[in-house]
Design a protein around this motif. Structure first.
Motif, PDB file in Angstrom:
ATOM      1  N   GLN A  92      13.194  -0.012  -0.019  1.00  0.00           N
ATOM      2  CA  GLN A  92      12.022   0.736   0.428  1.00  0.00           C
ATOM      3  C   GLN A  92      10.744   0.313  -0.297  1.00  0.00           C
ATOM      4  OE1 GLN A  92      12.662   4.902  -0.218  1.00  0.00           O
ATOM      5  NE2 GLN A  92      12.330   4.804  -2.411  1.00  0.00           N
ATOM      6  N   LEU A  93      10.880  -0.263  -1.506  1.00  0.00           N
ATOM      7  CA  LEU A  93       9.676  -0.649  -2.236  1.00  0.00           C
ATOM      8  C   LEU A  93       8.933  -1.773  -1.528  1.00  0.00           C
ATOM      9  CD1 LEU A  93      10.989  -0.483  -5.913  1.00  0.00           C
ATOM     10  CD2 LEU A  93       9.669   1.217  -4.649  1.00  0.00           C
ATOM     11  N   GLU A  94       9.649  -2.790  -1.068  1.00  0.00           N
ATOM     12  CA  GLU A  94       8.970  -3.875  -0.357  1.00  0.00           C
ATOM     13  C   GLU A  94       8.529  -3.423   1.030  1.00  0.00           C
ATOM     14  OE1 GLU A  94      11.663  -7.163   0.948  1.00  0.00           O
ATOM     15  OE2 GLU A  94      13.150  -6.126  -0.282  1.00  0.00           O
ATOM     16  N   VAL A 100       9.400   9.808   5.595  1.00  0.00           N
ATOM     17  CA  VAL A 100       8.854   8.453   5.760  1.00  0.00           C
ATOM     18  C   VAL A 100       8.457   7.914   4.380  1.00  0.00           C
ATOM     19  CG1 VAL A 100       6.986   7.089   6.778  1.00  0.00           C
ATOM     20  CG2 VAL A 100       8.017   8.973   8.074  1.00  0.00           C
ATOM     21  N   ILE A 101       8.724   6.644   4.142  1.00  0.00           N
ATOM     22  CA  ILE A 101       8.389   6.020   2.856  1.00  0.00           C
ATOM     23  C   ILE A 101       6.866   5.953   2.716  1.00  0.00           C
ATOM     24  CG2 ILE A 101       8.545   3.909   1.487  1.00  0.00           C
ATOM     25  CD1 ILE A 101      11.157   3.289   3.019  1.00  0.00           C
ATOM     26  N   PRO A 102       6.302   6.497   1.634  1.00  0.00           N
ATOM     27  CA  PRO A 102       4.843   6.396   1.440  1.00  0.00           C
ATOM     28  C   PRO A 102       4.417   4.944   1.234  1.00  0.00           C
ATOM     29  CG  PRO A 102       5.913   7.294  -0.521  1.00  0.00           C
ATOM     30  CD  PRO A 102       6.963   7.220   0.537  1.00  0.00           C
ATOM     31  N   LYS A 103       3.228   4.605   1.725  1.00  0.00           N
ATOM     32  CA  LYS A 103       2.755   3.234   1.676  1.00  0.00           C
ATOM     33  C   LYS A 103       2.145   2.897   0.315  1.00  0.00           C
ATOM     34  CE  LYS A 103       4.222   2.792   5.735  1.00  0.00           C
ATOM     35  NZ  LYS A 103       5.545   2.164   5.905  1.00  0.00           N
ATOM     36  N   THR A 104       2.269   1.635  -0.037  1.00  0.00           N
ATOM     37  CA  THR A 104       1.696   1.147  -1.289  1.00  0.00           C
ATOM     38  C   THR A 104       0.224   0.807  -1.083  1.00  0.00           C
ATOM     39  OG1 THR A 104       3.785   0.248  -2.082  1.00  0.00           O
ATOM     40  CG2 THR A 104       1.785  -0.705  -2.995  1.00  0.00           C
ATOM     41  N   ASP A 105      -0.618   1.237  -1.996  1.00  0.00           N
ATOM     42  CA  ASP A 105      -2.049   0.953  -1.946  1.00  0.00           C
ATOM     43  C   ASP A 105      -2.304  -0.338  -2.731  1.00  0.00           C
ATOM     44  OD1 ASP A 105      -4.785   0.855  -2.046  1.00  0.00           O
ATOM     45  OD2 ASP A 105      -5.058   2.969  -2.525  1.00  0.00           O
ATOM     46  N   PHE A 106      -2.653  -1.403  -2.014  1.00  0.00           N
ATOM     47  CA  PHE A 106      -2.869  -2.697  -2.666  1.00  0.00           C
ATOM     48  C   PHE A 106      -4.005  -2.649  -3.673  1.00  0.00           C
ATOM     49  CE2 PHE A 106      -0.214  -5.140   0.313  1.00  0.00           C
ATOM     50  CZ  PHE A 106       0.302  -6.077  -0.579  1.00  0.00           C
ATOM     51  N   SER A 107      -5.016  -1.859  -3.386  1.00  0.00           N
ATOM     52  CA  SER A 107      -6.152  -1.784  -4.313  1.00  0.00           C
ATOM     53  C   SER A 107      -5.706  -1.254  -5.669  1.00  0.00           C
ATOM     54  CB  SER A 107      -7.254  -0.896  -3.733  1.00  0.00           C
ATOM     55  OG  SER A 107      -6.788   0.435  -3.549  1.00  0.00           O
ATOM     56  N   LYS A 108      -4.738  -0.311  -5.661  1.00  0.00           N
ATOM     57  CA  LYS A 108      -4.225   0.223  -6.922  1.00  0.00           C
ATOM     58  C   LYS A 108      -3.449  -0.851  -7.688  1.00  0.00           C
ATOM     59  CE  LYS A 108      -3.938   5.098  -5.574  1.00  0.00           C
ATOM     60  NZ  LYS A 108      -3.038   6.269  -5.387  1.00  0.00           N
ATOM     61  N   ILE A 109      -2.681  -1.661  -6.951  1.00  0.00           N
ATOM     62  CA  ILE A 109      -1.918  -2.752  -7.590  1.00  0.00           C
ATOM     63  C   ILE A 109      -2.868  -3.730  -8.268  1.00  0.00           C
ATOM     64  CG2 ILE A 109      -0.431  -4.739  -7.161  1.00  0.00           C
ATOM     65  CD1 ILE A 109       0.898  -3.193  -4.946  1.00  0.00           C
ATOM     66  N   ILE A 110      -3.894  -4.154  -7.517  1.00  0.00           N
ATOM     67  CA  ILE A 110      -4.827  -5.151  -8.046  1.00  0.00           C
ATOM     68  C   ILE A 110      -5.637  -4.571  -9.201  1.00  0.00           C
ATOM     69  CG2 ILE A 110      -6.840  -6.547  -7.460  1.00  0.00           C
ATOM     70  CD1 ILE A 110      -5.622  -6.828  -4.646  1.00  0.00           C
ATOM     71  N   ASN A 111      -6.073  -3.303  -9.074  1.00  0.00           N
ATOM     72  CA  ASN A 111      -6.815  -2.671 -10.173  1.00  0.00           C
ATOM     73  C   ASN A 111      -5.953  -2.524 -11.412  1.00  0.00           C
ATOM     74  OD1 ASN A 111      -9.176  -2.419  -8.689  1.00  0.00           O
ATOM     75  ND2 ASN A 111      -8.667  -0.375  -7.927  1.00  0.00           N
ATOM     76  N   SER A 112      -4.669  -2.201 -11.200  1.00  0.00           N
ATOM     77  CA  SER A 112      -3.739  -2.092 -12.326  1.00  0.00           C
ATOM     78  C   SER A 112      -3.586  -3.427 -13.035  1.00  0.00           C
ATOM     79  CB  SER A 112      -2.383  -1.587 -11.839  1.00  0.00           C
ATOM     80  OG  SER A 112      -1.446  -1.555 -12.891  1.00  0.00           O
ATOM     81  N   GLU A 113      -3.520  -4.508 -12.238  1.00  0.00           N
ATOM     82  CA  GLU A 113      -3.421  -5.843 -12.827  1.00  0.00           C
ATOM     83  C   GLU A 113      -4.682  -6.191 -13.611  1.00  0.00           C
ATOM     84  OE1 GLU A 113      -0.882  -8.181 -12.969  1.00  0.00           O
ATOM     85  OE2 GLU A 113       0.218  -6.398 -12.388  1.00  0.00           O
TER      86      GLU A 113
END
Length: 518
Positions: free
Chosen positions: A143-145, A175-188
């Motif tokens: 579910q993560l991917e 329903v699996i909640p969606k991943t927010d790409f902006s959060k991933i990139i900001n975290s990086e």
């Protein structure tokens, strides 16, 4: 009576719709699977039978015929277990409600009814969204991917009975909640800001001397160029290579999706949600042609695709088989590798930064030692060794650097040099310039420019034109070398913050021609 369940499989980084047609006929009990199944699919009938019984349902008496259509595509893997089981349960009345339209089912069953992860989920979800499917039921471990794909309702399922209850309107699965790409990139970015204040274990600051080699890696990281280090054993080639990832720029959203998709198809995501760091792959020189390029019965991606948007480090470069080295031509030029076998043909993206390292001679001794070079047996061995560096391959490597052993005063100098964080900051600024320059053009770096883009973005002043004209005569530059020289000069200009290529940028790029490049 026939029921039909939809699922999908992967062909490279493409997905293919598979229809599971299930028929139950009064006859001696048995299960038959047709439609070019491989061994894993053929064995699924035993897993499905046990899983249905252990989940508390009755397996039907009679002959169950399962057709996986289209029949001309070989069905590979265990992801068809779940749709087949759901089809059987729907056919026998254990699923009382009509199955939802435009829905896909995907997953492997264990004997006790649990659902195990499968590979290629991200590719299938991206394809399902484009094709207009609204729901996909898949293993909870995947579910993560699946959460990376918006606009598609994905459901993570743990067991067969849980899914049957959901389809019957009991204990609905969220329903699996969606991943927010902006959060991933900001975290990086936040992680990078923290690391900027630290000296990393493989930091450039610890490398004594080797200023030209470090400069070459900075240029390569900025523009996505290929590098070859040539030096004696112990000169620091491997150390430089291991430090290279510490200066690479952050991955963009598109790059994250591309790399994660490859690792998903290869089944190497494990419990990782997304690949956010550029891959660094360093296969041993005994690696086979298939291991590097990809292939096998399942046409899996090889090392060159696993290093997409990252680094492929080939230490002891001439020790790789000639067939293996020559296979790098297409991916180095096009950024794609095509794998063709009797079972089919697939394409994988392979836009990697090649970092090759080699000794100057087969024994590793100094090539300037004339006494050693003049011995007949050594001359013949050196010629055979250097013949492994084919012209077409060397022509595709932009920076050739002689790595010499550090001097005594450099080794004993206790002061730290420029840190990786400082270099990475310059690299990121140059890469940001390229991102803005190539917006909407479908490329990421200077090294990917085609002829039209080179004409548009690589302007030379009169002095640079004169230097380039002399270089063509002196080095007998091929058309490919000429274009790569302009791309490299464009990257050096970006590092300097210059709008146009100047004579000093072109002159620096000419320093990296290398001793064996024609």
């Amino acid at each position: 009576m026939i029921t039909k369940i939809l699922t999908a499989t992967t062909l490279g980084l493409q997905a293919q719709l598979i229809e599971c047609e299930i028929d139950l006929a009064p006859a001696l009990p048995g299960i038959v699977i047709v439609g070019l199944p491989d061994k894993a699919v053929s064995e699924s009938k035993e897993r499905i039978r046990a899983s249905i019984k252990q989940s508390g349902y009755e397996f039907p008496l009679g002959r169950v015929t399962i057709n996986l259509a289209p029949a001309d595509i070989t069905k590979v893997g265990s992801g068809f277990d779940l749709p087949i089981a759901i089809g059987i349960l729907a056919l026998t009345g254990f699923i009382k409600h009509k199955l939802p339209d435009k829905s896909l089912f995907l997953g492997e069953l264990s004997l006790d009814g649990q659902i195990r992860p499968v590979s290629g989920v991200l590719t299938i979800c991206l394809w399902a969204k484009k094709q207009g499917y609204t729901q996909i039921f898949l293993p909870k471990s995947n579910q993560l991917e699946a959460s990376l794909v918006s606009g598609l309702d994905t459901f993570g399922v743990e067991s067969l009975s849980e899914l049957v209850n959901h389809l019957n309107g009991i204990n609905l699965i969220p329903v699996i909640p969606k991943t927010d790409f902006s959060k991933i990139i900001n975290s990086e970015k936040q992680s990078q800001n923290i690391m900027d204040k630290k000296v990393l274990p493989n930091d450039f600051a610890y490398i004594r001397g080797q200023e030209m080699a470090k400069r070459a890696l900075e240029i390569a990281a900025s523009g996505g160029h290929n590098v070859m280090f040539i030096g004696q054993p112990g000169s620091g080639k491997t150390l430089l290579a291991r430090s290279y990832p510490t200066i690479l720029p952050q991955m963009t959203e598109a790059e994250i999706l591309e790399v994660t998709q490859i690792y998903s198809v290869a089944g190497l995501l494990n419990n990782q949600k997304v690949i956010t760091h550029r891959p660094f792959r360093a296969p041993h020189h005994t690696a086979s042609h298939i291991a590097l390029v990809g292939g096998g019965s399942k046409l899996r991606p090889g090392e060159i695709s696993m290093s997409h948007r990252g680094v492929l480090f080939l230490d002891e470069f001439p020790e790789f088989g000639r067939e293996t080295i020559e296979a790098l031509r297409q991916p180095l030029e096009d950024g794609w590798v095509t794998i063709s076998r009797a079972s089919g043909s697939v394409e994988y993206p392979s836009r990697f930064y090649l970092l090759a390292a080699a000794n100057p001679t087969p024994s590793g001794f100094d090539p300037d030692d004339q006494d050693a070079l003049n011995r007949p047996q050594n001359k013949a061995a050196i010629l055979r060794y250097q013949a492994k560096f084919s012209g077409p391959i060397l022509d595709r490597i932009d920076l050739h650097v002689d790595v010499n052993r550090p001097q005594k005063d450099e080794l004993q100098n206790k002061a730290l040099g420029t840190t990786s964080a400082e270099i990475a900051l310059r690299v990121q600024k140059a890469r940001d310039i390229q991102t803005k320059r190539f917006e909407g053009l479908g490329i990421q770096t200077n090294s990917e420019m085609n002829l039209a883009m080179i004409e548009k973005f690589c302007h030379l002043d009169k002095e640079s034109e004169k230097i380039l004209s002399m270089a063509i005569d002196k080095y007998k530059l091929s058309a490919r070398s000429y274009m790569r020289l302009l791309k490299l000069s464009r990257t050096i200009a970006d590092l300097a913050g210059s709008e146009n290529i100047k004579s000093n940028h072109l002159a620096e790029s000419l320093q990296y021609r290398g001793r064996w490049v024609t």
